[in-house]
Design an enzyme around this catalytic site. Structure first.
Site, PDB file in Angstrom:
ATOM      1  N   LYS A  31      21.700   7.986   3.226  1.00 53.74           N
ATOM      2  CA  LYS A  31      20.485   8.071   2.418  1.00 53.74           C
ATOM      3  C   LYS A  31      19.339   7.361   3.122  1.00 53.74           C
ATOM      4  O   LYS A  31      19.457   6.195   3.496  1.00 53.74           O
ATOM      5  CB  LYS A  31      20.723   7.423   1.052  1.00 53.74           C
ATOM      6  CG  LYS A  31      19.497   7.481   0.152  1.00 53.74           C
ATOM      7  CD  LYS A  31      19.815   7.049  -1.267  1.00 53.74           C
ATOM      8  CE  LYS A  31      19.674   5.570  -1.489  1.00 53.74           C
ATOM      9  NZ  LYS A  31      18.286   5.086  -1.450  1.00 53.74           N
ATOM     10  N   ASN A  66       1.314  20.996  -8.274  1.00 55.07           N
ATOM     11  CA  ASN A  66       0.869  21.625  -7.029  1.00 55.07           C
ATOM     12  C   ASN A  66       1.118  20.732  -5.819  1.00 55.07           C
ATOM     13  O   ASN A  66       1.543  21.193  -4.758  1.00 55.07           O
ATOM     14  CB  ASN A  66      -0.623  21.976  -7.160  1.00 55.07           C
ATOM     15  CG  ASN A  66      -1.107  22.793  -5.999  1.00 55.07           C
ATOM     16  OD1 ASN A  66      -0.539  23.846  -5.701  1.00 55.07           O
ATOM     17  ND2 ASN A  66      -2.118  22.295  -5.306  1.00 55.07           N
ATOM     18  N   THR A 121      17.322   2.572 -12.800  1.00 50.71           N
ATOM     19  CA  THR A 121      18.322   1.619 -13.295  1.00 50.71           C
ATOM     20  C   THR A 121      17.735   0.206 -13.441  1.00 50.71           C
ATOM     21  O   THR A 121      18.337  -0.663 -14.039  1.00 50.71           O
ATOM     22  CB  THR A 121      19.581   1.578 -12.392  1.00 50.71           C
ATOM     23  OG1 THR A 121      19.161   1.560 -11.039  1.00 50.71           O
ATOM     24  CG2 THR A 121      20.464   2.778 -12.623  1.00 50.71           C
ATOM     25  N   ARG A 183      30.108  -1.087  -6.062  1.00 53.04           N
ATOM     26  CA  ARG A 183      30.600  -2.299  -5.408  1.00 53.04           C
ATOM     27  C   ARG A 183      32.115  -2.240  -5.296  1.00 53.04           C
ATOM     28  O   ARG A 183      32.768  -1.583  -6.107  1.00 53.04           O
ATOM     29  CB  ARG A 183      30.231  -3.549  -6.229  1.00 53.04           C
ATOM     30  CG  ARG A 183      28.730  -3.836  -6.298  1.00 53.04           C
ATOM     31  CD  ARG A 183      28.163  -4.205  -4.937  1.00 53.04           C
ATOM     32  NE  ARG A 183      26.738  -4.472  -4.955  1.00 53.04           N
ATOM     33  CZ  ARG A 183      25.789  -3.537  -4.815  1.00 53.04           C
ATOM     34  NH1 ARG A 183      26.110  -2.269  -4.652  1.00 53.04           N
ATOM     35  NH2 ARG A 183      24.512  -3.877  -4.805  1.00 53.04           N
ATOM     36  N   GLY A 212      25.203   1.028  -0.696  1.00 55.52           N
ATOM     37  CA  GLY A 212      24.356   0.369   0.286  1.00 55.52           C
ATOM     38  C   GLY A 212      25.019  -0.875   0.827  1.00 55.52           C
ATOM     39  O   GLY A 212      25.897  -0.829   1.688  1.00 55.52           O
TER      40      GLY A 212
END
Ligand code: C5P
Length: 235
Positions: A31, A66, A121, A183, A212
């Protein structure tokens, strides 16, 4: 969409990213968020793709329809696997995002999947009610946005593991539920409030997990990745 654990490359430079990715000897799903993309620009996408990895470009677009359509048209040319918008931008904005993606995807390539962020979150129920003046529970607002995302043609949503089951009930199994806040048992939660393990995420109906720091800041990132992958078990 493939369901490898998605590693969040929350780093700010090309060098850090290359050094990190060189520790792995298999194709990954990673990511790239605002931090990295705003520093390095589209060239970082090409570098990661050339290393053989799939990319979730997490830019959370939110603007008038747009503008979002034109932006998505550009992003579609980068050859990433997954992009996203904020559901709060509304149905017209989400539909325009999809139109832009379809129009911008080069012939012979697959259109990137498009998902929506429901409530961040980091937003609490109190904050949502006081600041956004949305007078329902946080859960009800998340379900409302997930259903809006589905009826606007989105492929899924970003949500917490704790919301995945309810979203599955409301929007179905095939609607992607991409869940951060993962985790390993006994690991540091850092600033995340509601965390879950990869196996719990699987049980709750997450279709993809975003991991992460549990990998990037581990003593041995590739060992941590292997553990996450094994617990997730969905490949
Ligand atoms: O290090 P950690 O596993 O907490 O990183 C989670 C990643 O997922 C970060 O890149 C964070 O920005 C992202 N994310 C999140 N919660 C959301 C949406 C994205 O943690 N609702």
């Amino acid at each position: 969409m493939n369901n490898k654990p998605i590693i969040a490359l929350d780093m700010s430079s090309k060098i850090e990213v290359i050094e990190f990715l060189e520790q792995f000897h298999e194709p990954l799903f990673v990511k790239v968020g605002m931090e990295l993309f705003y520093q390095e620009g589209p060239s970082i996408i090409k570098i990661i793709k050339d290393m053989g990895h799939d990319i979730f470009l997490d830019l959370k677009l939110y603007d008038i329809p747009n503008t979002v359509k034109s932006a998505m048209k550009g992003l579609a040319k980068l050859g990433v696997t997954l992009v996203n918008v904020h559901a709060a931008g509304g149905s017209k904005m989400m539909e325009a995002a999809m139109e832009g993606l379809v129009e911008g995807t080069p012939e012979g390539q697959e259109r990137p999947f498009l998902i929506a962020v429901t409530q961040l979150t980091s937003t609490t129920e109190e904050q949502m009610q006081q600041e956004q003046n949305i007078m329902t529970s946080l859960d009800a607002s998340v379900i409302n946005y997930a259903m809006l995302a589905k009826s606007s043609g989105m492929d899924g949503v970003v949500c917490s593991v704790l919301e995945a089951k309810e979203i599955e009930k409301a929007c179905g199994k095939d609607f992607y539920k991409v869940t951060p806040g993962i985790r390993l048992a006994g690991g540091d939660a850092h600033d995340q409030k509601r965390v879950a393990t990869p196996d719990y995420a699987r049980e709750q109906g997450s279709t993809q997990i975003v991991v992460g720091r549990a990998i990037t800041q581990a003593e041995n990132p590739s060992t941590s990745y292997a553990t996450v992958k094994q617990l997730w078990g969905g490949i």
